[in-house]
Design an enzyme around this catalytic site. Sequence first.
Site, mmCIF file in Angstrom:
data_model
loop_
_atom_site.group_PDB
_atom_site.id
_atom_site.type_symbol
_atom_site.label_atom_id
_atom_site.label_comp_id
_atom_site.label_asym_id
_atom_site.label_seq_id
_atom_site.Cartn_x
_atom_site.Cartn_y
_atom_site.Cartn_z
ATOM 1 N N ARG A 256 14.433 44.192 57.880
ATOM 2 C CA ARG A 256 14.088 45.862 57.874
ATOM 3 C C ARG A 256 14.588 46.341 56.193
ATOM 4 N NH1 ARG A 256 10.116 45.469 61.149
ATOM 5 N NH2 ARG A 256 11.061 44.139 63.030
ATOM 6 N N ASN B 274 19.434 37.756 63.022
ATOM 7 C CA ASN B 274 19.299 36.362 63.224
ATOM 8 C C ASN B 274 19.581 35.578 62.380
ATOM 9 O OD1 ASN B 274 17.344 38.311 65.391
ATOM 10 N ND2 ASN B 274 16.095 39.137 63.739
ATOM 11 N N GLU C 205 15.843 38.914 71.743
ATOM 12 C CA GLU C 205 14.611 38.893 70.766
ATOM 13 C C GLU C 205 14.872 36.960 69.804
ATOM 14 O OE1 GLU C 205 15.839 41.815 67.999
ATOM 15 O OE2 GLU C 205 14.954 43.254 69.249
ATOM 16 N N LYS D 218 24.925 49.486 70.237
ATOM 17 C CA LYS D 218 24.051 50.680 69.026
ATOM 18 C C LYS D 218 24.095 52.043 69.864
ATOM 19 C CE LYS D 218 20.472 46.870 67.616
ATOM 20 N NZ LYS D 218 18.855 47.110 67.488
ATOM 21 N N ASP E 224 16.665 51.019 70.615
ATOM 22 C CA ASP E 224 16.515 50.596 69.113
ATOM 23 C C ASP E 224 16.705 51.915 68.276
ATOM 24 O OD1 ASP E 224 16.871 48.785 67.167
ATOM 25 O OD2 ASP E 224 14.943 47.283 68.207
ATOM 26 N N GLU F 272 14.834 51.676 59.480
ATOM 27 C CA GLU F 272 13.838 50.908 60.746
ATOM 28 C C GLU F 272 12.684 52.032 60.915
ATOM 29 O OE1 GLU F 272 15.042 48.143 62.820
ATOM 30 O OE2 GLU F 272 13.124 47.924 63.354
ATOM 31 N N HIS G 191 9.808 55.064 70.869
ATOM 32 C CA HIS G 191 9.555 53.983 70.630
ATOM 33 C C HIS G 191 7.713 53.896 70.532
ATOM 34 C CE1 HIS G 191 8.824 49.322 70.634
ATOM 35 N NE2 HIS G 191 10.041 49.564 70.321
ATOM 36 N N TRP H 235 7.619 45.833 74.190
ATOM 37 C CA TRP H 235 6.963 46.138 72.682
ATOM 38 C C TRP H 235 6.240 46.944 72.247
ATOM 39 C CZ3 TRP H 235 8.720 40.538 69.844
ATOM 40 C CH2 TRP H 235 10.138 40.702 69.785
HETATM 41 C C1 GCV Z 1 17.645 41.388 63.325
HETATM 42 C C2 GCV Z 1 15.227 45.908 66.265
HETATM 43 C C3 GCV Z 1 14.419 44.988 64.765
HETATM 44 C C4 GCV Z 1 14.988 44.127 64.274
HETATM 45 C C5 GCV Z 1 16.675 43.575 64.912
HETATM 46 C C6 GCV Z 1 17.100 44.144 66.088
HETATM 47 C C7 GCV Z 1 18.533 43.790 65.957
HETATM 48 O O1 GCV Z 1 15.177 45.634 67.356
HETATM 49 O O2 GCV Z 1 13.181 45.801 65.127
HETATM 50 O O3 GCV Z 1 14.716 43.582 63.471
HETATM 51 O O4 GCV Z 1 16.538 42.435 64.642
HETATM 52 O O5 GCV Z 1 16.617 45.025 66.004
HETATM 53 O O6 GCV Z 1 19.031 44.579 66.512
HETATM 54 O O7 GCV Z 1 19.171 42.712 66.604
#
Ligand code: GCV
Length: 713
Positions: A181, A223, A304, A373, A378, A406, A534, A556
């Site tokens: 992102r 990730n 994820e 968050k 998201d 993003e 979304h 998704w």
């Molecule tokens: C780092 C969203 C983004 C992912 C991100 C995720 C998160 O889903 O698309 O790229 O992953 O948030 O916050 O972990």
Amino acid sequence: MYRLVISFLLLLSPVILKANDGYKLWLQYLPFENKAVADYYQDYLGNITLVGKSPTHEVIRRELEIAIEGFFKGTITPSIADHNEYGLIWIAKSEDLSGTFKAAIGEKSKEIKDDGYLIKYSQGKIVVTANSDIGLLYGTFALLKKIQTREKLEGMEILENPKIQLRLLNHWDNLNRTVERGYAGFSIWNWHRLPHHIDQQYIDYARANASIGINGTSVTNVNANALVLTPEYLEKAAALADAFRPYGIKIYLTARFNAPMILDSLPTADPLDLQVQAWWKKKAEEIYSYIPDFGGFLVKADSEGQPGPHNYGRTQAEGANTLADAVKPFGGIVMWRAFVYNEKTPTDRIKQAYDEFKPLDGKFRDNVIVQVKNGPLDFQPREPFHPLFGSMPETPLMMEFQITKEYLGQESHWVNLATMWEEVLQSDTYAKGVGSKVINVLDGSLHGYKLTGMAGVSNIGTDRNWTGHHTGQADWYAFGKLAWNPESHIEEIIGDWLKMTYSNDPDFVNPAKNIALNSYETLVNYMTPLGLHHIMARSHHWGPGPWVTGGGRDDWTATYYHKADKKAIGFDRTESGSNALAQYTPEWKNVWGDPETTPMAFLLWFHRVSWDKKLSTGNSLWDEMALRYQQGVEGARWMQNEWSKLEGKIDTERFTHISSFLNIQATEAEWWRDSCLLYFGQFSGMPLPKGVEKPKHDLQYYLNFKRNFVPGI
Ligand code: GCV
């Protein structure tokens, strides 16, 4: 005392029109615009005394030199004394202040806390004081900001203490230098050249962050790649930590939950397994041997595809506590993300984090803080605040904002994110009655949290201007300011940023500020009006994709969220639907439970509404939606037009860059409007209301529209 010699002629040259690539961010230290202004500040800046010796003092000295060089266009040689009774600016920790200054400051110094600072004018002199080296650095930046924004120094008294302890950037940077992102080039961390090469950009990064009070950075993607915990990378991370230390910035690393299996072939990563616990303890010991002031871990688990305690039938608390116990002896913390959801869980995705974390309240170690968050989905253009805020009195929660855009047009759209953040921060959770704002949760005052924090997912990359769009710098800046004090006024933030970055000319600052302050609502209108969410393209999330459906994961897709059919559109989250509303306090249930009282901003977030339903504006839902998309497009064109009037007021390089991005924004706003209205129009079956322009193409065109290699995946 010496007097500065300024070349009057040099000061009169047309400095602002010189090319400027934006690398210096808001630390431009633009030359004084005329001799009178220069003369005014000259007395002070020519007579600085900086008391004390430490690497941070060296940073302060260097920053003052850079600033003086900039202000006076290099026509004077900065000279900063380490002791001089006659200094007009005195920068010294409270313990180093001489009797006269101590007396001038009096009781005020007792109000300085943590890394706070005091700037006080007294009898013709300015004193900058603090209890720590870093506080002194913050105070120096604050004074320089006042000079950058051309404020009078006489009578100045500023006492600032940070309201939030952990003020962090989160980089989603991979070890191969791609940035998840990320839309501003590659990762600024050149792992291959570390530890031996410390790039100037790392230092400038630290300077910029310190100037806005950021005191920590998690340098790797959530990730996570377990490799970062190996000696090869720890040595490199240590070099970064060494470079950042004088700026008061601690380093944090993302921990992959199954690292014990990946790195040392343990048969399990079960957090209750004794071998696993011993592994994390040993790993922590090793990390601290490289980085004695390592901040701790940031963890994304069970989300994820990331491994986590679920794999072993354990709770998020059990997972977090194992890592927390490992870093505890060294003073480290664990930031455990609440972004936990699973496509196999049949409940509404936005309910899952609350369902999982709420019952764990009070079960986390005292060095764990749960990172949440801003909204329950998201990082959408607009979401209601996350229902966990106010619901976890026994567990410190910190905010996670996304600075990288993003879902908000990525690097080429100008959106003043602080407007959105303010909306969330100022939301009242009603957790303890009226006045239980998200801010009060975050600053610890509502529940007495011992740990407080705010993280921002970075928008920084190798682009010369750091953030792709020049105005992306404003979001980085605003994030720091709001993390320091979430009550900061966003108008002031953007005004200061414009002045420091471009010019103090009100004929530039006022219109540019106006564009920024209108940008957020404009974007929401052309992307996701009325609480839509979304509906971006699959995977890369660039551009519209309300038709995205099917594939491996329903949660998704866009259709999961808008549920449009011939009758209606929207997600029913009331009792008759997913009842996500039950996660909020009764005050919100009352307001959001009824479509008549739900603000239009969240109408389709909480309700399914028939296309012909008459809204308070007098329009049917369909007409209102279409008109808002149109309004968004007109807003983007207005931004373009307003900006064009500023030509000649700033350097051509940045002016042109922003103009060109505004063109993209206006074109993409049309793309959003046309494709969404064509797509949703199939269901509503209603004509476009008067005032809405006809789409440029047919729906098939938009469905076929594909782009390869969109960045940031
Ligand atoms: C780092 C969203 C983004 C992912 C991100 C995720 C998160 O889903 O698309 O790229 O992953 O948030 O916050 O972990």
